[in-house]
Design a protein around this motif. Structure first.
Motif, short mmCIF file in Angstrom:
data_model
loop_
_atom_site.label_atom_id
_atom_site.label_comp_id
_atom_site.label_asym_id
_atom_site.label_seq_id
_atom_site.Cartn_x
_atom_site.Cartn_y
_atom_site.Cartn_z
N PRO A 178 -7.74 7.62 2.67
CA PRO A 178 -8.41 8.90 2.96
C PRO A 178 -8.03 9.40 4.34
N ALA A 179 -8.34 10.66 4.61
CA ALA A 179 -7.92 11.28 5.86
C ALA A 179 -8.44 10.52 7.08
N THR A 180 -9.68 10.05 7.03
CA THR A 180 -10.24 9.34 8.18
C THR A 180 -9.48 8.05 8.47
N LEU A 181 -9.12 7.32 7.43
CA LEU A 181 -8.37 6.08 7.64
C LEU A 181 -6.97 6.38 8.16
N ARG A 182 -6.35 7.42 7.67
CA ARG A 182 -5.03 7.81 8.18
C ARG A 182 -5.10 8.08 9.68
N GLU A 183 -6.11 8.81 10.08
CA GLU A 183 -6.26 9.14 11.50
C GLU A 183 -6.50 7.89 12.33
N GLN A 184 -7.32 6.97 11.82
CA GLN A 184 -7.62 5.75 12.56
C GLN A 184 -6.38 4.87 12.70
N LEU A 185 -5.64 4.68 11.63
CA LEU A 185 -4.43 3.86 11.69
C LEU A 185 -3.40 4.46 12.64
N GLN A 186 -3.25 5.77 12.58
CA GLN A 186 -2.30 6.44 13.46
C GLN A 186 -2.71 6.28 14.92
N ALA A 187 -4.02 6.40 15.19
CA ALA A 187 -4.51 6.29 16.56
C ALA A 187 -4.36 4.88 17.10
N ILE A 188 -4.60 3.88 16.27
CA ILE A 188 -4.56 2.48 16.72
C ILE A 188 -3.13 1.95 16.78
N LEU A 189 -2.32 2.29 15.79
CA LEU A 189 -1.00 1.67 15.65
C LEU A 189 0.15 2.55 16.12
N GLY A 190 -0.08 3.83 16.27
CA GLY A 190 1.00 4.72 16.70
C GLY A 190 2.16 4.69 15.73
N GLN A 191 3.37 4.46 16.24
CA GLN A 191 4.57 4.49 15.40
C GLN A 191 4.66 3.32 14.44
N HIS A 192 3.84 2.30 14.63
CA HIS A 192 3.82 1.18 13.68
C HIS A 192 3.15 1.56 12.36
N ALA A 193 2.40 2.67 12.35
CA ALA A 193 1.73 3.11 11.13
C ALA A 193 2.62 4.09 10.38
N ARG A 194 3.19 3.64 9.28
CA ARG A 194 3.99 4.50 8.43
C ARG A 194 3.19 4.71 7.14
N LEU A 195 2.67 5.90 6.96
CA LEU A 195 1.70 6.19 5.92
C LEU A 195 2.35 6.92 4.75
N ALA A 196 2.17 6.36 3.56
CA ALA A 196 2.68 7.02 2.36
C ALA A 196 1.98 8.36 2.18
N SER A 197 2.67 9.32 1.61
CA SER A 197 2.09 10.65 1.41
C SER A 197 0.91 10.57 0.44
#
Length: 235
Positions: A178-197
């Motif tokens: 979900p959008a909230t988890l995407r935002e959290q992973l991006q904020a915590i992991l930065g470029q290490h977070a590669r999120l499927a569409s």
């Protein structure tokens, strides 16, 4: 014709697979009503293709981890169909089916299922070539999924911070995002977070069916009387 049933979470689905192609697939977002949603949709899908339960050759079901009630809906239906029609039954872990379509990627794949209360069910998958690189955590197990051979971490239940703390390198995240988890992973992991569409990430019943078909061809089936869902927490 193999039938796959998945009500492990609100993201539910059914599929028909003949070993050569995905014949049909139906996916929907449930409002915690799989008990009344599953069988009408199954009847509709079979009717569209002129099939009955007697036309099937095997039944597969998503075993979890996932929702308590959701898991029991599909597992009960799968057992009933298998026993009533004398069909092979195959249970497939939900996270394995979630990760399976993405396992050819160069980076590790983290499959996620929502568990509620801000927690997630997850496991990370690496190809066999990663075993001797020193990049893997200590607790891993071998996985052979539809011809893909590698390792995975034990199925885990945690919040996003604990999940992110286990990430050691760029990782591809799939499943319930979900959008909230995407935002959290991006904020915590930065470029290490590669999120499927958002259209590629969700789990598909077709993947469950393909994994089950590989097991069926190997003669590796489950006992309907003994098969039970995978739970990672007490009710």
């Amino acid at each position: 014709m193999l039938l796959a049933l998945d009500t492990a979470t609100r993201h539910s689905g059914i599929a028909l697979f003949d070993g050569q192609k995905l014949v049909a697939e139906l996916t929907w977002h449930s409002t915690d009503a799989q008990t009344v949603e599953l069988m009408p949709r199954l009847a509709q899908l079979l009717n569209w293709h002129g099939l009955t339960p007697k036309s099937l050759t095997a039944i597969s079901v998503s075993l979890g981890p996932g929702s308590y009630t959701g898991l029991r809906v599909a597992v009960s239906a799968a057992k009933g169909l298998a026993l009533a029609n004398d069909l092979p039954l195959l249970g497939i872990p939900t996270l394995d089916a979630t990760a399976f379509p993405h396992l050819g990627r160069p980076e590790p794949v983290c499959a996620i299922v929502q568990a509620g209360r801000g927690r997630f069910l997850w496991s990370t998958y690496w190809p066999a070539t990663a075993v001797d690189t020193g990049r893997l955590p200590d607790e891993i197990e071998w996985a052979l999924l539809g011809g893909w051979e590698g390792v995975r971490t034990a199925y885990a239940l945690s919040d996003v911070n604990e999940m992110a703390a286990a990430v050691r390198e760029p990782t591809y995240f799939v499943g319930d995002l979900p959008a909230t988890l995407r935002e959290q992973l991006q904020a915590i992991l930065g470029q290490h977070a590669r999120l499927a569409s958002v259209t590629v990430a969700p789990r598909r019943a077709g993947s469950l069916a393909e994994l089950a078909w590989h097991r069926l061809q190997a003669g590796d089936t489950d006992d309907p009387a003994a098969l039970s869902p995978i739970y990672l927490r007490d009710p």
